[in-house]
Scaffold this active site. Structure first.
Site, PDB file in Angstrom:
ATOM      1  N   ARG A  36      44.209  35.837   8.001  1.00 55.86           N
ATOM      2  CA  ARG A  36      42.856  36.157   8.411  1.00 55.86           C
ATOM      3  C   ARG A  36      42.709  37.657   9.093  1.00 55.86           C
ATOM      4  O   ARG A  36      41.579  38.594   9.135  1.00 55.86           O
ATOM      5  CB  ARG A  36      42.481  35.290   9.675  1.00 55.86           C
ATOM      6  CG  ARG A  36      42.034  33.914   9.288  1.00 55.86           C
ATOM      7  CD  ARG A  36      41.682  33.074  10.325  1.00 55.86           C
ATOM      8  NE  ARG A  36      41.013  32.065   9.910  1.00 55.86           N
ATOM      9  CZ  ARG A  36      40.456  30.953  10.595  1.00 55.86           C
ATOM     10  NH1 ARG A  36      40.855  30.939  11.871  1.00 55.86           N
ATOM     11  NH2 ARG A  36      39.873  30.004  10.121  1.00 55.86           N
ATOM     12  N   LYS A 197      38.852  13.277   7.477  1.00 53.34           N
ATOM     13  CA  LYS A 197      37.319  12.545   7.781  1.00 53.34           C
ATOM     14  C   LYS A 197      36.420  12.411   6.648  1.00 53.34           C
ATOM     15  O   LYS A 197      36.122  13.675   5.860  1.00 53.34           O
ATOM     16  CB  LYS A 197      36.896  13.144   8.949  1.00 53.34           C
ATOM     17  CG  LYS A 197      37.373  12.886  10.063  1.00 53.34           C
ATOM     18  CD  LYS A 197      36.429  13.001  11.140  1.00 53.34           C
ATOM     19  CE  LYS A 197      36.972  13.363  12.697  1.00 53.34           C
ATOM     20  NZ  LYS A 197      35.832  14.398  13.167  1.00 53.34           N
ATOM     21  N   GLY A 349      40.572  26.157   6.266  1.00 56.99           N
ATOM     22  CA  GLY A 349      41.670  25.199   7.114  1.00 56.99           C
ATOM     23  C   GLY A 349      42.817  24.945   6.490  1.00 56.99           C
ATOM     24  O   GLY A 349      43.518  25.643   6.130  1.00 56.99           O
ATOM     25  N   GLY A 372      35.389  25.281   8.695  1.00 56.15           N
ATOM     26  CA  GLY A 372      33.832  24.555   9.266  1.00 56.15           C
ATOM     27  C   GLY A 372      32.675  25.444   8.482  1.00 56.15           C
ATOM     28  O   GLY A 372      31.717  24.691   8.220  1.00 56.15           O
TER      29      GLY A 372
HETATM   30  P1  AMP Z   1      40.514  17.716   7.546  1.00 55.18           P
HETATM   31  O1  AMP Z   1      40.455  18.623   8.584  1.00 55.18           O
HETATM   32  O2  AMP Z   1      39.588  16.746   7.650  1.00 55.18           O
HETATM   33  O3  AMP Z   1      40.440  18.344   6.102  1.00 55.18           O
HETATM   34  O4  AMP Z   1      41.725  17.090   7.441  1.00 55.18           O
HETATM   35  C1  AMP Z   1      43.070  17.513   7.016  1.00 55.18           C
HETATM   36  C2  AMP Z   1      44.155  16.666   7.558  1.00 55.18           C
HETATM   37  O5  AMP Z   1      44.127  15.274   6.896  1.00 55.18           O
HETATM   38  C3  AMP Z   1      45.500  17.190   7.328  1.00 55.18           C
HETATM   39  O6  AMP Z   1      46.042  17.332   8.596  1.00 55.18           O
HETATM   40  C4  AMP Z   1      45.994  16.101   6.558  1.00 55.18           C
HETATM   41  O7  AMP Z   1      47.437  16.047   6.913  1.00 55.18           O
HETATM   42  C5  AMP Z   1      45.383  14.971   6.782  1.00 55.18           C
HETATM   43  N1  AMP Z   1      45.578  13.728   5.761  1.00 55.18           N
HETATM   44  C6  AMP Z   1      45.312  14.021   4.631  1.00 55.18           C
HETATM   45  N2  AMP Z   1      45.980  12.893   3.866  1.00 55.18           N
HETATM   46  C7  AMP Z   1      45.906  11.998   4.864  1.00 55.18           C
HETATM   47  C8  AMP Z   1      46.260  10.446   4.841  1.00 55.18           C
HETATM   48  N3  AMP Z   1      46.331   9.788   3.565  1.00 55.18           N
HETATM   49  N4  AMP Z   1      46.299  10.003   6.186  1.00 55.18           N
HETATM   50  C9  AMP Z   1      46.262  10.560   7.163  1.00 55.18           C
HETATM   51  N5  AMP Z   1      45.949  12.068   7.350  1.00 55.18           N
HETATM   52  C10 AMP Z   1      45.860  12.733   5.987  1.00 55.18           C
END
Ligand code: AMP
Length: 392
Positions: A36, A197, A349, A372
């Site tokens: 960054r 999510k 991210g 975000g």
């Molecule tokens: P996000 O901020 O929604 O993009 O989520 C990113 C996070 O999702 C990372 O820390 C990943 O480790 C987690 N992630 C990816 N795949 C899985 C999974 N199958 N189960 C739980 N967490 C996960």
């Protein structure tokens, strides 16, 4: 079209620039990834060479309105000094008479860094008086903090009411890539979504279905989609209240001729630990097991879908890549797309962190510095920090 730093006269002026130095730090406050900081160097150097007096401001972490030495921007000032080969003076605060006095002593070509904006609760509240106190430090305002453009804070939105305002080169480059993907992409277009999510990404899917050809879903969010198709997902992360939405997305994808690719095999474990014993299963995940990465067949299937794509947009790792047993899917897909003759745009991210950790950053067309912010941009929203800048 919004003004950029090229459109305003900065020579000899006090240039107050919002940057995003919200870098990851370890326990000893060493910066573990300075992407960054490096990504705003072009704007910083441009302002220095004008020459102008450059006053940088940023937030770091979430100190929630009080001073927390662990979240000082000191380490960023030191790193920036090294990168510029020039002394960057770190000030003790971001507003107030002593800061104003230091700024009044600056000469052309000097650079100072203000202390963490979020040590003041007024920053995130977009308090007008606080914005005005910040504005006193500059003659012009430049926003080059893409990662915070989706927030209407005093240093991103409020301040534009008091100073001529334009974007820096990083914000310009970020929106150029995202606009190209949204409005005029080379076809076919593949969207890879993963991460934790579903709820964070529904609006992106809905806004982009009309423009894409393939949607590849991995990560934890895949299990909500798989459950909606009545697959056994064991103890994988599922958003029960989004199962209905997932079904609707399948229908909308059909209406838009978009092919959806979901995992058909999984790396599973009984617990999320770095030494977990793993298995690979096809189709259904047994009770008590958690799906944590896409399996080898899915990797193959995803690669097949991606190989003809001319534009690839990726947001969210396809597995729990922070732990070795579950990083293969994200690693293989990253390596594969890095070799394709396609425009590859990586949302910020975790996905950006994964690509940087693999040393593949230079092989992608663009890696966003905003997680975000990039999601909101792809949802089709106008970001308040950009909206507030002056039109050309
Ligand atoms: P996000 O901020 O929604 O993009 O989520 C990113 C996070 O999702 C990372 O820390 C990943 O480790 C987690 N992630 C990816 N795949 C899985 C999974 N199958 N189960 C739980 N967490 C996960």
């Amino acid at each position: 079209m919004k003004k950029t730093i090229r459109d305003i006269d900065i020579k000899g002026k006090r240039v107050l620039m919002r940057v995003d130095f919200n870098v990851p730090l370890d326990e000893k406050q060493n910066i573990t990834d300075d992407t960054r900081i490096k990504s705003v160097l072009p704007t910083i150097k441009y302002a220095q060479n004008a020459p102008s007096k450059l006053i940088l401001m940023s937030h770091l972490g979430r100190p929630k309105g009080s001073v927390n030495p662990q979240m000082s921007l000191g380490p960023c000032g030191e790193r920036l000094s090294k990168l510029l080969g020039k002394d960057v003076k770190m000030l003790k605060d971001c507003v107030g008479s002593s800061v104003e006095e230091e700024v009044s002593k600056m000469k052309d070509g000097d650079v100072v860094l203000l202390e963490n904006l979020r040590f003041h609760k007024e920053e995130t509240k977009n308090d007008p008086q606080f914005a005005e106190s910040l504005a006193k430090l500059g003659d012009v305002f430049i926003n080059d903090a893409f990662g915070t453009c989706h927030r209407a804070h005093a240093s991103t939105e409020g301040i534009t009411k008091y100073l001529p305002s334009a974007m820096g080169f990083l914000v310009e480059k970020e929106i150029e890539y995202f606009d190209k993907v949204l409005n005029n992409p080379d076809k076919p277009v593949a969207l890879i979504l993963g991460g934790a999510k579903v709820s964070d990404k529904i609006a992106v899917i809905e806004n982009m279905l009309k423009d894409i050809d393939f949607l590849l879903i991995g990560g934890a969010m895949a299990y909500t989609f798989l459950k909606s198709r009545l697959k056994g997902v064991g103890s994988s992360r599922v958003e029960e209240d989004k199962i209905e939405t997932a079904s609707e997305i399948f229908q909308k994808a059909r209406d838009n001729n978009v092919s959806i690719f979901l995992p058909e095999d999984h790396v599973i474990a009984k617990a999320i630990t770095p030494t977990a014993r793993t298995r690979v299963v096809r189709e259904h995940i047994p009770d008590g097991w958690i799906g944590l990465d896409i399996g080898p067949r899915t990797i193959k299937k995803f690669k097949n879908a991606l190989k003809g794509a001319k534009t690839i947009l990726w947001n969210g790792p396809v597995g729990y890549f922070e732990m070795k047993p579950f990083k293969r899917g994200t690693t293989d897909i990253a390596k594969f797309i890095s070799r394709l003759d396609a425009t590859t745009v990586i949302g910020g991210g975790d996905t950006a962190a994964a690509i940087n950790a693999l040393g593949l950053a230079k092989k992608m067309s663009h890696i966003s510095t905003g997680g975000g912010a990039s999601l909101e941009y792809l949802e089709g929203k106008e970001l308040p920090g950009i909206k507030a800048l002056q039109d050309k």
